[in-house]
Design an enzyme around this catalytic site. Structure first.
Site, PDB file in Angstrom:
ATOM      1  N   HIS A  74       0.812  -1.228   0.000  1.00 32.77           N
ATOM      2  CA  HIS A  74       0.000   0.000   0.000  1.00 32.77           C
ATOM      3  C   HIS A  74       0.842   1.274   0.000  1.00 32.77           C
ATOM      4  CE1 HIS A  74      -3.619  -2.273   0.535  1.00 32.77           C
ATOM      5  NE2 HIS A  74      -3.300  -2.705   1.739  1.00 32.77           N
ATOM      6  N   ASP A  94      -3.209 -10.835  -1.621  1.00 36.58           N
ATOM      7  CA  ASP A  94      -3.696 -10.212  -0.386  1.00 36.58           C
ATOM      8  C   ASP A  94      -5.177  -9.886  -0.541  1.00 36.58           C
ATOM      9  OD1 ASP A  94      -4.062  -7.843   1.598  1.00 36.58           O
ATOM     10  OD2 ASP A  94      -2.009  -8.467   2.002  1.00 36.58           O
ATOM     11  N   HIS A 127      -6.539  -7.236   0.304  1.00 34.21           N
ATOM     12  CA  HIS A 127      -6.638  -5.822  -0.039  1.00 34.21           C
ATOM     13  C   HIS A 127      -5.915  -5.555  -1.357  1.00 34.21           C
ATOM     14  CE1 HIS A 127      -6.960  -6.176   4.355  1.00 34.21           C
ATOM     15  NE2 HIS A 127      -7.748  -5.119   4.302  1.00 34.21           N
ATOM     16  N   ASP A 134      -4.599 -12.578   4.531  1.00 34.12           N
ATOM     17  CA  ASP A 134      -5.839 -12.035   5.091  1.00 34.12           C
ATOM     18  C   ASP A 134      -7.086 -12.369   4.281  1.00 34.12           C
ATOM     19  OD1 ASP A 134      -4.891 -10.399   3.111  1.00 34.12           O
ATOM     20  OD2 ASP A 134      -4.899  -8.571   4.297  1.00 34.12           O
TER      21      ASP A 134
END
Length: 391
Positions: free
Chosen positions: A136, A173, A175, A262
Site C-alpha cells: 500500500h 492479499d 486488499h 488475510d
C-alpha cells in the site's frame, strides 16, 4: 542461467519484530516469528531451504520509488516522534508513528531487495521474504500499515540493473495492491495482477477492472475484485481463468508474489473465505508457471494477515511449495505450545479440514472474470471468450 544455490532463501530476522505499531494494533509482527518457527519445526532449514539474514535498504534504494521529502520525514519522525504527521499518512489509526520506524521499515525493504537480487542475478532460483509485502505504501506517504513499499523498491532495483526486463507481479492479499500498481502504472515492464476483495467493501477502495494502466502501461494493470464471502472454488476459478493465460502471453523473466494471508476465512479484517486449499493451489500454479516461463525464478514476500496462526500456516505452505517439500499435516507439539504462549491458542493441523464453502462457482465471480477478460485480454493478444487451459 543456472542458479548458484539451488535451495530457496528464506529472508528473516528477529529484528523484523521491531516493525511494531503497538500491542493494540491489528498488525502484530509476532506472525513472522511464528511462521519461521513453524517452518523450522518441519525441518525446512535442514537442507530444503536456507535461512538468510537481511540487511537494511540504503537511502538510495528507497529513493528509487519514494520521494526524498517523504524518506527524510520518516527518518526525522523515527528519531523524534510526534503524535501525528498526516501529511505523510502517519499518525493514530492505521500508521502510528513509533521510535525507530525508519530502521525497522528499511530492514524489511532490504529483505525484499536481497530476495529479488538473489533470484534475478542468478544466485538462487527462489527466495521468500518472511516480512515485507507492504504493497500500500505510496511514493510520498504511508498507507495501510505500510511505510515503505519494499516490493516496488526490490523490483525497481533489478529492473534498473538490467537483471530482468519483464516481471509478473501477482498479489493475493485480500486488499488491493494499490501502491505497487500506482508505482508501475505506466510501466509495461511490470504486469501487476491483483485478486482482492471488492474495493466497495474493503480498504483501500480501489482495484476495479477499469484500472488498466496508463500510457505505455495501458493493459498492464489487472484487477480482479471479488465479492465478500468468495470461497475456495470461486477464487480458484478466477485465479486460473486470469493468471495463467496472461502469464503465458506476457512471458515474464521473473515472477513475484505478494502472499498476504488475510483472505483466509479466519481473518478478522477482511471478508473473503479461503482455506489453506486455495493457498496451496495458488502456490502450485505459480510454481508450475515459473518453471514453464522463467526457469523457475520466483520471489515472494508476505503481506497482510491478522489471524497470527493462520499467517504462519499459510506462509509455511507457500514456502514448502517454493522449496518443493511435502509437509505432513500434524503440527509439532512444541510449536503448538510456543504458539499458545504467544497468542493464547494454537491450531493442531497445518491444513484446514476442507473447502470453506460449496463446490459451485458463484455467478458474481463469473461476471467479474468476464469483465476482466473483456477489458484486459485484447491488450495481450488473447481472446476474452472461453475458458483458459488448466494447469
Amino acid at each position: 542461467m543456472l542458479a548458484t544455490v539451488e535451495k530457496p532463501a528464506v529472508l528473516y530476522s528477529d529484528r523484523y519484530l521491531d516493525y511494531n505499531f503497538g500491542k493494540d494494533h491489528a498488525f502484530q509482527p509476532i506472525r513472522h516469528k511464528l511462521a519461521v518457527e513453524l517452518m523450522e519445526s518441519y525441518g525446512m532449514f535442514d537442507g530444503h531451504a536456507e535461512l538468510v539474514d537481511p540487511k537494511p535498504a540504503k537511502e538510495e534504494d528507497l529513493l528509487l520509488v519514494h520521494e526524498r521529502r517523504y524518506v527524510e520525514a520518516v527518518r526525522e519522525l523515527s528519531a523524534r516522534p510526534r503524535v501525528e504527521a498526516y501529511e505523510w499518512g502517519l499518525g493514530p489509526g492505521d500508521n502510528p508513528i513509533f521510535p525507530g520506524m525508519y530502521d525497522a521499515a528499511a530492514l524489511q525493504v532490504g529483505g525484499t531487495i536481497r530476495a529479488c537480487e538473489a533470484v534475478a542475478g542468478g544466485e538462487r532460483l527462489r527466495a521468500y521474504n518472511l516480512g515485507g509485502g507492504f504493497h500500500h505504501a505510496m511514493p510520498g506517504r504511508a498507507s495501510g500499515f505500510c511505510i515503505f513499499n519494499d516490493i516496488a523498491v526490490g523490483l525497481a532495483r533489478v529492473l534498473k540493473a538490467g537483471l530482468v526486463k519483464r516481471v509478473l507481479y501477482v498479489d493475493i492479499d485480500a486488499h488491493h495492491g494499490d501502491g505497487v500498481q500506482e508505482i508501475f502504472y505506466d510501466d509495461p515492464r511490470v504486469l501487476t495482477i491483483s485478486l482482492h476483495e471488492d474495493g466497495r467493501f474493503l480498504f483501500p477502495g480501489t482495484g476495479f477492472p477499469a484500472e488498466l494502466g496508463r500510457g505505455k502501461g495501458q493493459g498492464y494493470a489487472v484487477n480482479v475484485p471479488l465479492p465478500p464471502y468468495t470461497r475456495d472454488t470461486s477464487y480458484l476459478y478466477a485465479f486460473e481463468e486470469v493468471v495463467p493465460p496472461l502469464a503465458r502471453a506476457y512471458e515474464p523473466e521473473l515472477i513475484f508474489t505478494q502472499t498476504g494471508a488475510d483472505a483466509c476465512y479466519l481473518d478478522p479484517l477482511a471478508h473473503l473465505k479461503l482455506t489453506t486449499r486455495t493457498y496451496e493451489r495458488v502456490a502450485q500454479t505459480i510454481d508450475r508457471l515459473s518453471k514453464e516461463l522463467c526457469a523457475g525464478r520466483w520471489v515472494a514476500a508476505t503481506g497482510g494477515g491478522y489471524d497470527m496462526a493462520a499467517c504462519a500456516r499459510v506462509w509455511t505452505l507457500i514456502g514448502a511449495s517454493m522449496a518443493g517439500v511435502d509437509l505432513e499435516d500434524e503440527i509439532d507439539p512444541k510449536w503448538r505450545e510456543m504458539c499458545r504462549r504467544e497468542i493464547g491458542s494454537s491450531p493442531t493441523t497445518l491444513r484446514d479440514a476442507g473447502d470453506a464453502g460449496g463446490q459451485s462457482v458463484s455467478q458474481a465471480v463469473k461476471e467479474v472474470v468476464a469483465d476482466v477478460k473483456t477489458r484486459v485480454f485484447p491488450h495481450h493478444g488473447l481472446k476474452a471468450e472461453g475458458r483458459s487451459r488448466k494447469l
